[in-house]
Design an enzyme around this catalytic site. Structure first.
Site, PDB file in Angstrom:
ATOM      1  N   HIS A 110      70.343-109.214  34.591  1.00 21.04           N
ATOM      2  CA  HIS A 110      69.214-109.728  33.811  1.00 21.04           C
ATOM      3  C   HIS A 110      69.696-110.814  32.859  1.00 21.04           C
ATOM      4  CE1 HIS A 110      67.319-105.491  34.497  1.00 21.04           C
ATOM      5  NE2 HIS A 110      67.283-106.253  35.577  1.00 21.04           N
TER       6      HIS A 110
HETATM    7  C1  LIG Z   1      70.921-107.899  42.863  1.00 22.56           C
HETATM    8  C2  LIG Z   1      69.848-108.099  41.843  1.00 22.56           C
HETATM    9  C3  LIG Z   1      68.914-107.088  41.627  1.00 22.56           C
HETATM   10  C4  LIG Z   1      67.907-107.263  40.697  1.00 22.56           C
HETATM   11  N1  LIG Z   1      66.954-106.309  40.595  1.00 22.56           N
HETATM   12  C5  LIG Z   1      65.884-106.542  39.805  1.00 22.56           C
HETATM   13  C6  LIG Z   1      64.790-105.643  39.809  1.00 22.56           C
HETATM   14  O1  LIG Z   1      64.781-104.648  40.540  1.00 22.56           O
HETATM   15  N2  LIG Z   1      63.743-105.903  38.988  1.00 22.56           N
HETATM   16  C7  LIG Z   1      63.719-106.988  38.173  1.00 22.56           C
HETATM   17  O2  LIG Z   1      62.758-107.178  37.435  1.00 22.56           O
HETATM   18  N3  LIG Z   1      64.752-107.861  38.161  1.00 22.56           N
HETATM   19  C8  LIG Z   1      65.806-107.675  38.983  1.00 22.56           C
HETATM   20  N4  LIG Z   1      66.811-108.588  39.017  1.00 22.56           N
HETATM   21  C9  LIG Z   1      66.675-109.801  38.193  1.00 22.56           C
HETATM   22  C10 LIG Z   1      65.540-110.698  38.642  1.00 22.56           C
HETATM   23  O3  LIG Z   1      65.380-110.632  40.038  1.00 22.56           O
HETATM   24  C11 LIG Z   1      65.799-112.139  38.205  1.00 22.56           C
HETATM   25  O4  LIG Z   1      66.008-112.189  36.814  1.00 22.56           O
HETATM   26  C12 LIG Z   1      64.634-113.067  38.501  1.00 22.56           C
HETATM   27  O5  LIG Z   1      64.187-112.921  39.830  1.00 22.56           O
HETATM   28  C13 LIG Z   1      65.059-114.500  38.238  1.00 22.56           C
HETATM   29  O6  LIG Z   1      64.040-115.389  38.569  1.00 22.56           O
HETATM   30  P1  LIG Z   1      64.204-116.923  38.235  1.00 22.56           P
HETATM   31  O7  LIG Z   1      62.970-117.561  38.736  1.00 22.56           O
HETATM   32  O8  LIG Z   1      64.560-117.098  36.809  1.00 22.56           O
HETATM   33  O9  LIG Z   1      65.483-117.454  39.019  1.00 22.56           O
HETATM   34  P2  LIG Z   1      66.006-117.216  40.558  1.00 22.56           P
HETATM   35  O10 LIG Z   1      65.141-116.252  41.243  1.00 22.56           O
HETATM   36  O11 LIG Z   1      67.433-116.953  40.461  1.00 22.56           O
HETATM   37  O12 LIG Z   1      65.705-118.610  41.234  1.00 22.56           O
HETATM   38  C14 LIG Z   1      66.533-119.706  41.200  1.00 22.56           C
HETATM   39  C15 LIG Z   1      66.386-120.445  42.514  1.00 22.56           C
HETATM   40  O13 LIG Z   1      66.931-121.741  42.369  1.00 22.56           O
HETATM   41  C16 LIG Z   1      67.741-122.037  43.478  1.00 22.56           C
HETATM   42  N5  LIG Z   1      68.741-123.011  43.051  1.00 22.56           N
HETATM   43  C17 LIG Z   1      69.750-122.811  42.188  1.00 22.56           C
HETATM   44  N6  LIG Z   1      70.463-123.944  42.037  1.00 22.56           N
HETATM   45  C18 LIG Z   1      69.872-124.871  42.806  1.00 22.56           C
HETATM   46  C19 LIG Z   1      70.150-126.227  43.062  1.00 22.56           C
HETATM   47  N7  LIG Z   1      71.174-126.841  42.485  1.00 22.56           N
HETATM   48  N8  LIG Z   1      69.343-126.905  43.917  1.00 22.56           N
HETATM   49  C20 LIG Z   1      68.284-126.280  44.522  1.00 22.56           C
HETATM   50  N9  LIG Z   1      67.987-124.984  44.305  1.00 22.56           N
HETATM   51  C21 LIG Z   1      68.774-124.286  43.459  1.00 22.56           C
HETATM   52  C22 LIG Z   1      68.334-120.703  43.863  1.00 22.56           C
HETATM   53  O14 LIG Z   1      68.824-120.714  45.177  1.00 22.56           O
HETATM   54  C23 LIG Z   1      67.145-119.784  43.647  1.00 22.56           C
HETATM   55  O15 LIG Z   1      66.325-119.731  44.787  1.00 22.56           O
HETATM   56  C24 LIG Z   1      67.842-108.448  39.929  1.00 22.56           C
HETATM   57  C25 LIG Z   1      68.779-109.444  40.130  1.00 22.56           C
HETATM   58  C26 LIG Z   1      69.770-109.290  41.087  1.00 22.56           C
HETATM   59  C27 LIG Z   1      70.754-110.389  41.299  1.00 22.56           C
END
Ligand SMILES: Cc1cc2nc3c(=O)[nH]c(=O)nc-3n(C[C@H](O)[C@H](O)[C@H](O)COP(=O)(O)OP(=O)(O)OC[C@H]3O[C@@H](n4cnc5c(N)ncnc54)[C@H](O)[C@@H]3O)c2cc1C
Ligand SMILES: *[C@@H]1O[C@H](CO)[C@@H](O)[C@H](O)[C@H]1NC(C)=O
Ligand SMILES: *[C@@H]1O[C@H](CO)[C@@H](O)[C@H](O)[C@H]1NC(C)=O
Length: 628
Positions: free
Chosen positions: A563
């Site tokens: 997180h």
């Molecule tokens: C194994 C695991 C289990 C988890 N379990 C839970 C859970 O059960 N419940 C919960 O609430 N949270 C959970 N979390 C945390 C939660 O999933 C994340 O905090 C949340 O999904 C993050 O969303 P986001 O939109 O901030 O970023 P992300 O979902 O990380 O999205 C970032 C995106 O940007 C892309 N990206 C990155 N750099 C570049 C670039 N240079 N060029 C193009 N694209 C790029 C990545 O590939 C990715 O698709 C978990 C996390 C992990 C890793």
């Protein structure tokens, strides 16, 4: 053992076979019956996603460029493209989801695939001692859907006081009353018993449901928690404290990722929304004198491209990659930019703070029941057929990696108000043994020795076991992220500094003690529940079960729930620790926002996926109101 290994291989083989069938089947000549069946169970999405690759056109201009297709990125791109007059490019470094992503019980395996960026921390002195080279694994999703496509699907919004705190610290518009509508807007609840709750919405894009498959172990845990005095609660409702079966971002027992919820249903209906996979953004194009973002540079299948932004560039690349891209673009701490020789555009504390939620992986509890513990290898062919072909959402296949129930506790040690939990107990009907060491151990970088001594015997015994992961919500330890060089293809350096503050360990210790009290309750007695007494390697010198033993175990079986937040912290420009303002615009810059969990200013009382959707929804509203 031998037979369980065989059926494990059998399961994988069957899955691979199905994958092969799906990938190999020519779409021009579809087998009607199979397609119909797949449609019924939602598998047609997978076929659908393998077609229509978008090829970028160098120099093309879009109104909005969204970098990263995670929870926040998909939400913001979907909402902005509702306006047919606006063109939106959604750029994703990874590829597309497949049947493995959609099958909840396989969650743990996804970290072993190319859908994970595969980051590791720098070696830690005070935590992750049970990991190879003391490096904590820090997985992140790299696929359409981002981390929501590889996570454990727990749906959890957080505490009213989290958001009221953000607002009080100067983030106007982010109080609980003001963010709740955005949680609701994203939610499509199918929660039995909560149909009338004002805290749930039944018409948003993201499906939320109780996991339909439940073990007796979970029933015993929930029962015992109630016996121990915890109220049964909807932890996303009025009051968070208490115990509940887990609410999950699944739909009919399949993972509902950000991509499947927000993009896939509208993709073919919106010619103004262009989606690019295997496209890695390396830099935001910035006009330095006016500090205005006007596009991005990216590599698509290793060839360089440029897109121009007529209105805004929106970074939704997640808590590690959004700060990385900012720094590569000259927006970051002066000393770091100097060291990597990137000309400075704007001096901001990007990556200077990093909070996370650390867990202790345990206690592990053994029982005298059998056949309940989630072993991927023990999924029966009948269950697979029932799930895959008949669409049954209530088989072991729809277990979200074994996570079944959550308890939110307020500890005596706490100085927080009583309605603001300090720790969470995450009841998992399994352990590292659940996949016989083929997935979770590798995913978390656990040493073989830890697996062999503590968990391997559990995979070989008939009796069930389960794990109560203890997670601390409000750690004081603060980490950091920085760049070693300006090569955009290299990892950012991540030093989370878990447990630097001793008190964080004490909170987990008290959480462990609270979990052991629940074990004393009649519902636990009835299943013969008792603590697994295998000492953790490295902690044998302490008397098993003593406070010092647990402290050692906490620093050894250190398991992050991923997180990570605050690397592009939100707050008023007057706060020198912040990177974006309450409208998520990068301080001092024009036409550039960060929209993902990196803006969360403090560790919340929640898993972070639900908040990421909320942030995407709220950002879309703020952006819309500015450009209409
Ligand atoms: C194994 C695991 C289990 C988890 N379990 C839970 C859970 O059960 N419940 C919960 O609430 N949270 C959970 N979390 C945390 C939660 O999933 C994340 O905090 C949340 O999904 C993050 O969303 P986001 O939109 O901030 O970023 P992300 O979902 O990380 O999205 C970032 C995106 O940007 C892309 N990206 C990155 N750099 C570049 C670039 N240079 N060029 C193009 N694209 C790029 C990545 O590939 C990715 O698709 C978990 C996390 C992990 C890793
Ligand atoms: C439920 O979601 C829909 C779609 O996002 C939204 O229009 C509606 O306002 C939401 N309802 C509530 C009560 O928030
Ligand atoms: C498990 O232990 C409890 C309590 O000792 C006992 O009542 C129950 O019958 C046992 N069940 C089995 C299957 O051994």
């Amino acid at each position: 053992m031998a037979s369980s290994m065989q059926s494990s291989r059998g399961l994988l083989l069957l899955l691979l076979l199905l994958l092969g069938v799906l990938a190999g089947r020519s779409l021009a000549d579809p087998n009607r019956l199979l397609l119909q069946q797949l449609h019924q169970v939602g598998l047609v999405n997978i076929l659908d996603q393998t077609v229509r690759p978008s090829a970028p056109q160098d120099g093309k201009a879009y109104d909005f460029i969204v970098v990263g297709s995670g929870a926040a990125g998909c939400a913001v791109a979907a909402r902005l493209s509702e306006n047919p007059d606006w063109t939106v490019a959604l750029i994703e470094a990874g590829g597309v989801e497949n049947i493995a992503h959609h099958t909840p019980v396989l969650a743990g395996y996804l970290q072993e695939t190319s859908s994970n960026w595969g980051y590791k921390s720098v070696p830690q002195k005070l935590s992750c001692r049970g990991m190879n080279n003391n490096e904590c694994a820090l997985p992140r999703g790299k696929v359409l859907g981002g981390t929501s496509s590889i996570n454990y699907m727990i749906y959890n919004r957080g505490n009213r006081r989290d958001y009221d705190g953000w607002a009080a610290a100067g983030s106007k518009g982010w109080s609980y009353q003001e963010v709740l509508p955005y949680f609701l807007r994203s939610e499509n609840a199918h929660l039995q018993g909560l149909e009338q709750s004002p805290f749930h919405n039944r018409s948003g894009p993201l499906s939320v449901e109780f996991v339909r498959f439940r073990t007796k172990l979970a029933d015993a845990f929930v029962g015992a928690s109630v016996e121990a005095g915890l109220p049964l609660t909807d932890y996303n409702g009025e009051s968070q404290n208490g115990v509940s079966y887990v609410q999950a971002t699944t739909r009919n027992g399949r993972r509902h990722s950000a991509y499947s919820a927000y993009i896939q249903p509208v993709r073919d209906l919106r010619p103004n929304l262009h989606i690019f996979t295997f496209a890695r953004v390396t830099r935001v194009l910035v006009d330095a004198p006016t500090k205005t973002a006007y596009g991005v540079e990216f590599l698509h299948k290793n060839k360089p491209f440029v897109f121009k932004a007529r209105k805004e560039v929106i970074l939704s690349a997640g808590a590690f990659n959004s700060p990385q891209i900012l720094m590569l673009s000259g927006i970051g701490p002066e000393d770091n930019l100097k060291a990597i020789e990137v000309p400075m555009v704007q001096n901001l504390p990007v990556g200077r703070r990093l909070f996370d939620h650390m867990c202790h992986f345990g206690p592990t509890i053994v029982t005298n029941t059998t056949g309940e513990t989630t072993f991927t290898s023990r999924v029966t062919p009948a269950e697979m057929v029932s799930y895959l072909l008949a669409g049954n959402p209530a088989t072991r296949m729809s277990s979200i990696g074994g996570v079944e129930a959550l308890a939110f506790l307020n500890l005596e040690r706490s100085k927080l108000p009583k309605d603001w939990p300090d720790v969470e107990l995450i009841m998992v009907s399994g352990s590292l043994a659940s996949d016989e060491g083929t997935g979770l151990k590798l995913g978390a970088n656990f040493k073989d020795e830890v697996y062999d001594k503590v968990y391997r015997p559990l995979a070989q015994q008939q009796q069930d076991h389960f794990t109560l992961l203890v997670m601390q919500f409000h750690p004081k330890s603060v980490g950091r992220l920085w760049l070693r060089d300006r090569n955009p293809l290299r990892w950012p350096v991540i030093d989370p500094k878990y447990f630097k503050d001793e008190e964080d360990v004490e909170f987990l210790l008290d959480g462990i003690k609270a979990s052991l009290r629940i074990l004393e309750m009649p519902a636990m007695r009835r299943i013969g529940a008792r603590l697994l007494r295998s000492p953790v390697p490295g902690c044998e010198k302490f008397e098993f079960g003593s406070d010092d033993y647990w402290r050692c175990s906490i620093r050894t079986l250190s398991y992050t729930l991923h997180h990570q937040v605050a690397t592009c912290r939100m707050g008023p420009a007057s706060d020198p620790t912040t990177v974006v303002d309450p409208e998520l615009k990068v301080h001092g810059m024009r036409r550039l926002r960060v929209v993902d969990t990196s803006i969360i200013p403090e560790p919340p009382t929640a898993h972070t996926n639900a908040a990421a959707f909320m942030i995407g929804e709220k950002a879309a509203d703020m952006i819309r109101s500015e450009w209409i």
